[in-house]
Design a protein around this motif. Structure first.
Motif, PDB file in Angstrom:
ATOM      1  N   VAL A 129       3.629  -4.367   3.276  1.00  0.00           N
ATOM      2  CA  VAL A 129       4.330  -3.081   3.371  1.00  0.00           C
ATOM      3  C   VAL A 129       3.356  -1.935   3.120  1.00  0.00           C
ATOM      4  CG1 VAL A 129       6.114  -1.616   2.337  1.00  0.00           C
ATOM      5  CG2 VAL A 129       6.529  -4.069   2.621  1.00  0.00           C
ATOM      6  N   LEU A 130       3.435  -0.915   3.957  1.00  0.00           N
ATOM      7  CA  LEU A 130       2.750   0.352   3.697  1.00  0.00           C
ATOM      8  C   LEU A 130       3.782   1.460   3.695  1.00  0.00           C
ATOM      9  CD1 LEU A 130      -0.587   1.781   4.897  1.00  0.00           C
ATOM     10  CD2 LEU A 130       1.478   3.158   5.169  1.00  0.00           C
ATOM     11  N   VAL A 131       3.793   2.247   2.615  1.00  0.00           N
ATOM     12  CA  VAL A 131       4.707   3.375   2.493  1.00  0.00           C
ATOM     13  C   VAL A 131       3.882   4.650   2.436  1.00  0.00           C
ATOM     14  CG1 VAL A 131       6.494   4.480   1.108  1.00  0.00           C
ATOM     15  CG2 VAL A 131       6.387   1.980   1.240  1.00  0.00           C
ATOM     16  N   SER A 132       4.243   5.615   3.272  1.00  0.00           N
ATOM     17  CA  SER A 132       3.571   6.909   3.297  1.00  0.00           C
ATOM     18  C   SER A 132       4.528   7.971   2.761  1.00  0.00           C
ATOM     19  CB  SER A 132       3.137   7.270   4.724  1.00  0.00           C
ATOM     20  OG  SER A 132       2.548   8.551   4.759  1.00  0.00           O
ATOM     21  N   LEU A 133       4.072   8.714   1.742  1.00  0.00           N
ATOM     22  CA  LEU A 133       4.912   9.701   1.073  1.00  0.00           C
ATOM     23  C   LEU A 133       4.239  11.069   1.072  1.00  0.00           C
ATOM     24  CD1 LEU A 133       5.885   7.564  -2.062  1.00  0.00           C
ATOM     25  CD2 LEU A 133       7.292   7.986  -0.033  1.00  0.00           C
ATOM     26  N   PRO A 134       5.025  12.146   0.993  1.00  0.00           N
ATOM     27  CA  PRO A 134       4.426  13.479   0.894  1.00  0.00           C
ATOM     28  C   PRO A 134       3.616  13.628  -0.393  1.00  0.00           C
ATOM     29  CG  PRO A 134       6.795  13.576   0.508  1.00  0.00           C
ATOM     30  CD  PRO A 134       6.497  12.196   0.988  1.00  0.00           C
ATOM     31  N   GLY A 135       2.662  14.531  -0.372  1.00  0.00           N
ATOM     32  CA  GLY A 135       1.809  14.732  -1.538  1.00  0.00           C
ATOM     33  C   GLY A 135       2.377  15.646  -2.590  1.00  0.00           C
ATOM     34  N   VAL A 136       3.392  16.440  -2.235  1.00  0.00           N
ATOM     35  CA  VAL A 136       4.008  17.332  -3.216  1.00  0.00           C
ATOM     36  C   VAL A 136       4.685  16.470  -4.278  1.00  0.00           C
ATOM     37  CG1 VAL A 136       5.690  19.172  -3.588  1.00  0.00           C
ATOM     38  CG2 VAL A 136       4.380  19.089  -1.447  1.00  0.00           C
ATOM     39  N   PRO A 137       4.287  16.581  -5.551  1.00  0.00           N
ATOM     40  CA  PRO A 137       4.749  15.625  -6.561  1.00  0.00           C
ATOM     41  C   PRO A 137       6.257  15.467  -6.671  1.00  0.00           C
ATOM     42  CG  PRO A 137       2.881  16.847  -7.410  1.00  0.00           C
ATOM     43  CD  PRO A 137       3.235  17.470  -6.087  1.00  0.00           C
ATOM     44  N   PHE A 138       7.021  16.573  -6.713  1.00  0.00           N
ATOM     45  CA  PHE A 138       8.460  16.411  -6.928  1.00  0.00           C
ATOM     46  C   PHE A 138       9.136  15.807  -5.702  1.00  0.00           C
ATOM     47  CE2 PHE A 138       8.455  20.672  -5.072  1.00  0.00           C
ATOM     48  CZ  PHE A 138       9.587  20.671  -4.269  1.00  0.00           C
ATOM     49  N   VAL A 174       0.868  -1.188   0.000  1.00  0.00           N
ATOM     50  CA  VAL A 174       0.000   0.000   0.000  1.00  0.00           C
ATOM     51  C   VAL A 174       0.898   1.228   0.000  1.00  0.00           C
ATOM     52  CG1 VAL A 174      -1.802   1.285   1.212  1.00  0.00           C
ATOM     53  CG2 VAL A 174      -1.775  -1.229   1.309  1.00  0.00           C
ATOM     54  N   ILE A 175       0.641   2.132  -0.929  1.00  0.00           N
ATOM     55  CA  ILE A 175       1.384   3.390  -0.953  1.00  0.00           C
ATOM     56  C   ILE A 175       0.398   4.527  -0.761  1.00  0.00           C
ATOM     57  CG2 ILE A 175       2.805   4.953  -2.324  1.00  0.00           C
ATOM     58  CD1 ILE A 175       4.263   2.670  -3.455  1.00  0.00           C
ATOM     59  N   VAL A 176       0.677   5.371   0.224  1.00  0.00           N
ATOM     60  CA  VAL A 176      -0.184   6.489   0.593  1.00  0.00           C
ATOM     61  C   VAL A 176       0.561   7.784   0.324  1.00  0.00           C
ATOM     62  CG1 VAL A 176      -1.461   7.585   2.472  1.00  0.00           C
ATOM     63  CG2 VAL A 176      -1.238   5.089   2.409  1.00  0.00           C
ATOM     64  N   THR A 177      -0.108   8.769  -0.290  1.00  0.00           N
ATOM     65  CA  THR A 177       0.510  10.083  -0.459  1.00  0.00           C
ATOM     66  C   THR A 177      -0.398  11.152   0.136  1.00  0.00           C
ATOM     67  OG1 THR A 177      -0.468  10.642  -2.614  1.00  0.00           O
ATOM     68  CG2 THR A 177       1.536   9.323  -2.630  1.00  0.00           C
ATOM     69  N   GLY A 178       0.229  12.181   0.702  1.00  0.00           N
ATOM     70  CA  GLY A 178      -0.512  13.325   1.201  1.00  0.00           C
ATOM     71  C   GLY A 178      -0.725  13.301   2.701  1.00  0.00           C
ATOM     72  N   GLY A 179      -1.050  14.470   3.237  1.00  0.00           N
ATOM     73  CA  GLY A 179      -1.383  14.595   4.645  1.00  0.00           C
ATOM     74  C   GLY A 179      -0.215  14.593   5.591  1.00  0.00           C
ATOM     75  N   LEU A 180       0.983  14.942   5.087  1.00  0.00           N
ATOM     76  CA  LEU A 180       2.171  14.943   5.942  1.00  0.00           C
ATOM     77  C   LEU A 180       2.700  16.347   6.216  1.00  0.00           C
ATOM     78  CD1 LEU A 180       4.165  11.906   4.451  1.00  0.00           C
ATOM     79  CD2 LEU A 180       2.543  11.927   6.362  1.00  0.00           C
ATOM     80  N   GLY A 181       1.915  17.362   5.884  1.00  0.00           N
ATOM     81  CA  GLY A 181       2.359  18.740   6.067  1.00  0.00           C
ATOM     82  C   GLY A 181       2.343  19.182   7.526  1.00  0.00           C
ATOM     83  N   PRO A 182       2.665  20.457   7.770  1.00  0.00           N
ATOM     84  CA  PRO A 182       2.788  20.946   9.144  1.00  0.00           C
ATOM     85  C   PRO A 182       1.485  21.468   9.743  1.00  0.00           C
ATOM     86  CG  PRO A 182       3.524  22.645   7.631  1.00  0.00           C
ATOM     87  CD  PRO A 182       3.156  21.453   6.781  1.00  0.00           C
ATOM     88  N   THR A 183       0.382  21.487   8.986  1.00  0.00           N
ATOM     89  CA  THR A 183      -0.863  22.081   9.475  1.00  0.00           C
ATOM     90  C   THR A 183      -1.743  21.044  10.168  1.00  0.00           C
ATOM     91  OG1 THR A 183      -1.895  21.738   7.311  1.00  0.00           O
ATOM     92  CG2 THR A 183      -0.830  23.850   7.698  1.00  0.00           C
ATOM     93  N   LYS A 184      -2.769  21.520  10.892  1.00  0.00           N
ATOM     94  CA  LYS A 184      -3.603  20.643  11.702  1.00  0.00           C
ATOM     95  C   LYS A 184      -4.429  19.668  10.870  1.00  0.00           C
ATOM     96  CE  LYS A 184      -4.054  23.730  15.696  1.00  0.00           C
ATOM     97  NZ  LYS A 184      -4.992  24.487  16.552  1.00  0.00           N
TER      98      LYS A 184
END
Length: 412
Positions: free
Chosen positions: A145-154, A63-73
């Motif tokens: 395996v689950l990998v969590s990645l930032p949502g910013v594409p680059f 499972v690969i997850v992107t997004g929701g890793l920013g500094p806001t609430k």
């Protein structure tokens, strides 16, 4: 290996941004030999994330997850995943130092929100983000395996190539899949399928051929799985032999725009575009190739007749007598942009893209294309379809092809 991709972000569901992350990740996983069985886009909501992560972990090995890793609430992915994998968030000093350095280089100072991004799940392998402040996370449970990645594409793309792909190759070395791509021009998908039917019937198990039609061309993808990967090049050569006599280019990023760029570079020539019905699409295609600045000088999108007249020097009398969609007008547009920008070649388009504006004499899909070069100016008329997007796409491809013909024509 089955895989599921989850993208998190209200902005995706609201249609404010395109989900290009799923496309990129899916392509990389396919190359590894993974089978992507589902792609989900969900909201920045704790219950939603927990529900769909649990769903994915039960159905897939990856499972690969992107997004929701920013500094806001509203970025809650990290906290939800820590709870799901029964671990706690702890301060990662290495990540903290990187965030401080990154902010300092940008003239900013650390605040509590940024500091919170250095809190990482204790049981996860941390994927160091060289491009931003949001680290990736690698979780394992029961062989999955689950990998969590930032949502910013680059940022996501860099982590995929630097950490995720190598990690998956090490963990699942048995996976094998590869493919080759061809762009075939000027033949409908149905006719192409008939031409390839006998060849396709002889494909052994482990091979598959997919047809991906677009305006002006059909993309063919020949895929090999398992041990057939080692026979892929031979089968690909057989496919090309079957297409003898047709215009095609190899590779998913290849195409007429790349072919034209290579010709212009080889000849030491330059080009500019004067576009009406294509609205700058030719220029966009030409500049999509890295290094295009060596031969592409500029463009004029002359949508209105007065712009054609004032900027490109098109005769008012010809506009009134023949109309904007005519041979005299595209000839003058091509010559005008060549003269205005100072290039070796100028290419022009003027047509009726639709869905309205057609007449019995000039139905929707009528497009005139002109090319002005060092030796002569040529113009051709085409009649495409009733669909605006297809007309723009086909006119773009034909315009580039016409320039290629002129460059190769000699006496220039």
């Amino acid at each position: 290996m089955k895989a599921i991709i989850i993208t998190i972000g209200d902005e995706i569901l609201l249609g404010q941004i395109l989900d290009t992350n799923s496309q990129y990740i899916s392509k990389q996983l396919t190359r590894l030999g993974a089978e992507v069985i589902d792609i989900l886009s969900i909201a920045d909501d704790r219950e939603e994330i927990c529900h769909w992560v649990d769903y994915a972990m039960k159905r897939a090995e990856l499972v690969i997850v992107t997004g929701g890793l920013g500094p806001t609430k509203d970025d809650v992915t990290k906290k939800v995943l820590a709870d799901y994998f029964n671990t706690r968030l702890v301060m990662n000093e290495e990540v903290l130092k990187w965030i401080e350095k990154l902010l300092e280089n940008g003239g900013m100072s650390m605040n509590e929100a940024n500091r919170g991004q250095a809190l990482q799940p204790e049981s996860a392998k941390i994927l160091f983000n060289r491009k931003g402040t949001a680290s990736g996370m690698w979780f394992e449970r029961d062989g999955k395996v689950l990998v969590s990645l930032p949502g910013v594409p680059f940022e996501m793309e860099d982590l995929m190539m630097q950490s995720v792909v190598p990690g998956l190759q090490h963990l699942f070395p048995h996976l094998q899949l590869d493919y080759r791509m061809l762009k075939v021009y000027d033949i409908p998908e149905s006719e192409l399928a008939i031409r390839l039917s006998q060849w396709e019937e002889t494909l052994p198990e482990g091979f598959s051929l997919a047809y991906l039609p677009s305006p002006g061309f059909v993309m063919l993808r020949l895929t090999a799985k398992g041990k057939q990967v080692y026979n892929l090049d031979a089968r690909f050569d057989g496919l090309k032999e079957t297409l003898e006599g047709l215009h095609y280019t190899e590779g998913e990023n290849g195409g007429t725009e790349r072919e034209l760029g290579e010709l212009l570079l080889m000849k030491g020539r330059t080009i500019a575009t004067a576009e009406s019905c294509t609205g700058g699409n030719i220029a966009a295609q030409l500049t999509s190739i890295a290094g295009a600045s060596a031969y592409f000088r500029g463009s004029v999108v002359a949508y209105a007749n007065d712009v054609k007249e004032r900027v490109l020097g098109v005769s008012r009398e010809d506009l009134e007598q023949f109309g904007a969609v005519s041979e005299p007008v595209v000839r003058q547009m091509a010559e005008g942009v060549r003269r205005l920008i100072g290039t070796d070649y100028g290419v022009s388009t003027s047509g009726i893209a639709g869905p309205t504006g057609g007449t019995p004499e000039k139905p929707i899909g009528t497009v005139w294309i002109g090319v002005a070069g060092p030796g002569r100016t040529v113009a051709r008329k085409f009649t495409f379809s009733f669909t605006r997007e297809r007309n723009i796409g086909k006119a773009t491809v034909k315009a580039i092809e016409l320039v290629i013909e002129e460059i190769r024509g000699g006496n220039r």
